[in-house]
Scaffold this motif. Structure first.
Motif, short mmCIF file in Angstrom:
data_model
loop_
_atom_site.label_atom_id
_atom_site.label_comp_id
_atom_site.label_asym_id
_atom_site.label_seq_id
_atom_site.Cartn_x
_atom_site.Cartn_y
_atom_site.Cartn_z
N ALA A 1 -3.11 -8.76 -3.74
CA ALA A 1 -3.44 -7.89 -2.61
C ALA A 1 -2.21 -7.48 -1.83
CB ALA A 1 -4.44 -8.60 -1.69
N ARG A 2 -1.16 -8.26 -1.91
CA ARG A 2 0.08 -7.92 -1.20
C ARG A 2 0.64 -6.60 -1.73
NH1 ARG A 2 2.68 -11.51 1.86
NH2 ARG A 2 1.70 -13.24 0.78
N PHE A 3 0.36 -6.27 -2.99
CA PHE A 3 0.77 -4.99 -3.57
C PHE A 3 -0.25 -3.90 -3.26
CE2 PHE A 3 0.19 -1.95 -7.05
CZ PHE A 3 1.44 -1.37 -7.12
N ASP A 4 -1.52 -4.16 -3.52
CA ASP A 4 -2.54 -3.11 -3.45
C ASP A 4 -2.86 -2.67 -2.03
OD1 ASP A 4 -3.67 -2.68 -6.31
OD2 ASP A 4 -3.54 -4.85 -6.13
N ARG A 5 -2.94 -3.61 -1.10
CA ARG A 5 -3.41 -3.23 0.24
C ARG A 5 -2.51 -2.20 0.92
NH1 ARG A 5 -5.89 -6.87 5.28
NH2 ARG A 5 -6.58 -5.02 6.41
N PRO A 6 -1.19 -2.37 0.95
CA PRO A 6 -0.36 -1.34 1.60
C PRO A 6 -0.53 0.05 0.98
CG PRO A 6 0.90 -3.34 1.31
CD PRO A 6 -0.37 -3.54 0.55
N PHE A 7 -0.72 0.12 -0.33
CA PHE A 7 -0.91 1.41 -0.99
C PHE A 7 -2.20 2.09 -0.53
CE2 PHE A 7 2.36 0.24 -4.12
CZ PHE A 7 3.00 1.47 -4.27
N VAL A 8 -3.31 1.33 -0.51
CA VAL A 8 -4.58 1.98 -0.18
C VAL A 8 -4.73 2.22 1.31
CG1 VAL A 8 -5.72 1.15 -2.26
CG2 VAL A 8 -5.87 -0.21 -0.17
N GLU A 9 -4.04 1.43 2.15
CA GLU A 9 -4.04 1.73 3.58
C GLU A 9 -3.40 3.08 3.86
OE1 GLU A 9 -4.08 -2.63 5.80
OE2 GLU A 9 -2.17 -1.64 5.42
N SER A 10 -2.43 3.45 3.04
CA SER A 10 -1.80 4.76 3.19
C SER A 10 -2.74 5.88 2.76
CB SER A 10 -0.50 4.82 2.38
OG SER A 10 0.43 3.88 2.85
N LEU A 11 -3.65 5.56 1.85
CA LEU A 11 -4.64 6.54 1.40
C LEU A 11 -5.76 6.73 2.40
CD1 LEU A 11 -5.36 5.76 -2.37
CD2 LEU A 11 -4.37 7.87 -1.45
N TYR A 12 -6.32 5.60 2.86
CA TYR A 12 -7.51 5.63 3.70
C TYR A 12 -7.41 4.54 4.75
CZ TYR A 12 -12.34 4.96 5.15
OH TYR A 12 -13.49 4.81 5.89
N PRO A 13 -7.31 4.88 6.03
CA PRO A 13 -7.08 3.88 7.08
C PRO A 13 -8.21 2.88 7.25
CG PRO A 13 -7.48 6.05 8.04
CD PRO A 13 -7.30 6.26 6.57
N GLY A 14 -9.40 3.17 6.71
CA GLY A 14 -10.50 2.22 6.81
C GLY A 14 -10.20 0.90 6.12
N PHE A 15 -9.24 0.88 5.22
CA PHE A 15 -8.85 -0.37 4.57
C PHE A 15 -8.14 -1.31 5.54
CE2 PHE A 15 -9.18 2.09 0.52
CZ PHE A 15 -10.10 1.25 -0.12
N GLU A 16 -7.75 -0.83 6.71
CA GLU A 16 -7.14 -1.69 7.72
C GLU A 16 -8.19 -2.48 8.49
OE1 GLU A 16 -4.84 0.75 10.29
OE2 GLU A 16 -3.35 1.30 8.77
N ASP A 17 -9.43 -2.03 8.44
CA ASP A 17 -10.47 -2.60 9.31
C ASP A 17 -11.51 -3.41 8.55
OD1 ASP A 17 -9.32 -1.31 11.55
OD2 ASP A 17 -10.29 0.56 10.99
N ILE A 18 -11.08 -4.03 7.46
CA ILE A 18 -11.98 -4.85 6.66
C ILE A 18 -11.22 -6.09 6.21
CG2 ILE A 18 -11.40 -3.65 4.50
CD1 ILE A 18 -14.38 -4.00 3.69
N ASP A 19 -11.94 -7.20 6.00
CA ASP A 19 -11.30 -8.43 5.52
C ASP A 19 -10.84 -8.25 4.08
OD1 ASP A 19 -11.93 -9.48 7.96
OD2 ASP A 19 -13.46 -10.87 7.23
N TRP A 20 -9.72 -8.89 3.77
CA TRP A 20 -9.15 -8.85 2.42
C TRP A 20 -8.95 -10.28 1.90
CZ3 TRP A 20 -6.78 -4.98 -0.84
CH2 TRP A 20 -7.02 -3.67 -0.40
N ALA A 21 -8.99 -10.38 0.57
CA ALA A 21 -8.65 -11.64 -0.09
C ALA A 21 -7.87 -11.31 -1.35
CB ALA A 21 -9.90 -12.45 -0.43
N CYS A 22 -7.16 -12.29 -1.85
CA CYS A 22 -6.33 -12.11 -3.05
C CYS A 22 -6.70 -13.17 -4.08
CB CYS A 22 -4.85 -12.23 -2.67
SG CYS A 22 -3.73 -12.08 -4.07
#
Length: 294
Positions: A130-151
């Motif tokens: 997730a350390r790779f994927d999350r920054p990429f998709v946050e740049s695509l769609y800001p809603g990924f900033e407002d949800i819990d993540w796990a790796c």
């Protein structure tokens, strides 16, 4: 008539062979127990490179699934997968890894309204790194900033469970399945298959991930640590932050909240020549973990 399963059983029984099966995605892993269910999304991206500040997403897959608090996985729900034209040529190296060519992505785009619909119905997003994927998709769609993540790498203590690697293909092999990797949807399906398995210690992989991802982490900044202690800090798991606008220039380490006191004892005993009472610390949970904001 001898069946394939009979042959597999015979080979396995000798102790000299291990048979692995091609992954065949399923629609359901567990029958309904009546437990409260949540929606998780297994996510994978392919990109033109490693740096989310300069590289672009060329494929996104979202595979939603039902799970409960005990880590049981139920139905696999319809997935979303899309290619996207990055506006720059895809390197031969990336094509060799992903199989994605300039011709495949030409004129293609990710439907952000569809992405928003998927994310709005979910409680958790999971990625294998997730350390790779999350920054990429946050740049695509800001809603990924407002949800819990796990790796499914960092939030499962694979090494402590006896696994010598954490690559998805390797872990799949250890659990008896293989797949053609490095395309986003099949990587997600393999990730969910992995979450459905049981660890050697007897706990479901998904349960371990839920418990560990629910923790609060603390980032300790070892500011003004003596230069000659850098190798000791690196061996302890510290990383160097070169600083920048709004970012500290110091060694840092992320660890569970309940380990902070022991870490401060270590730093005072082994790193700093004089007693340090307070160091800068940042606290974050699954809502912020792995984000480009942290």
């Amino acid at each position: 008539m001898t069946t394939s399963q009979t042959l597999i059983d015979q080979l396995t029984a000798t102790g000299d062979y291990k048979v692995i099966r091609r992954l065949k995605p399923v629609e359901r892993y567990h029958e309904d127990t009546g437990a409260e269910k949540h929606i998780g999304i297994y996510l994978d991206t392919e990109a033109t490179g490693l740096d989310p500040d300069t590289e672009k997403v060329i494929e996104l897959a979202l595979v939603p699934f039902e799970y409960d608090d005990e880590g049981r996985i139920y139905r696999i729900l319809p997935a979303y997968n899309a290619l996207q034209d990055p506006g720059v040529p895809i390197s031969a190296f990336i094509t060799s890894i992903t199989g994605i060519t300039d011709e495949m992505v030409a004129g293609q785009s990710i439907d952000l309204d569809e992405v928003a619909r998927f994310v709005s119905g979910a409680s958790l997003v999971i990625a294998h790194n997730a350390r790779f994927d999350r920054p990429f998709v946050e740049s695509l769609y800001p809603g990924f900033e407002d949800i819990d993540w796990a790796c499914s790498i960092a939030d499962v203590n694979w090494n402590e469970e006896g696994f010598e690697g954490v690559k998805l293909e390797y872990l799949g092999y250890k659990y008896g399945f293989f797949y053609e990797g490095h395309r986003a949807t099949i990587d997600c399906q393999a990730g969910i298959e992995l979450l459905s398995q049981t660890l050697p210690s007897g706990e479901l992989v998904m349960k371990r991930l839920l418990d560990r991802s629910g923790r609060t982490d603390v980032r300790i900044w070892a500011e003004r640590a003596p230069f000659q202690k850098k190798d000791l800090l690196k061996s302890r798991g510290y990383r160097w932050s070169p600083g920048g606008e709004g970012v500290r220039k110091a060694w840092y380490r992320d660890l569970p909240e309940n380990q902070v006191d022991d870490e401060m004892l270590f730093l005072n005993r082994e790193v700093y020549p004089k007693l340090v009472g307070v160091l800068p610390m940042d606290r974050f949970d699954a809502r912020a973990r792995y984000s480009k904001r942290v």
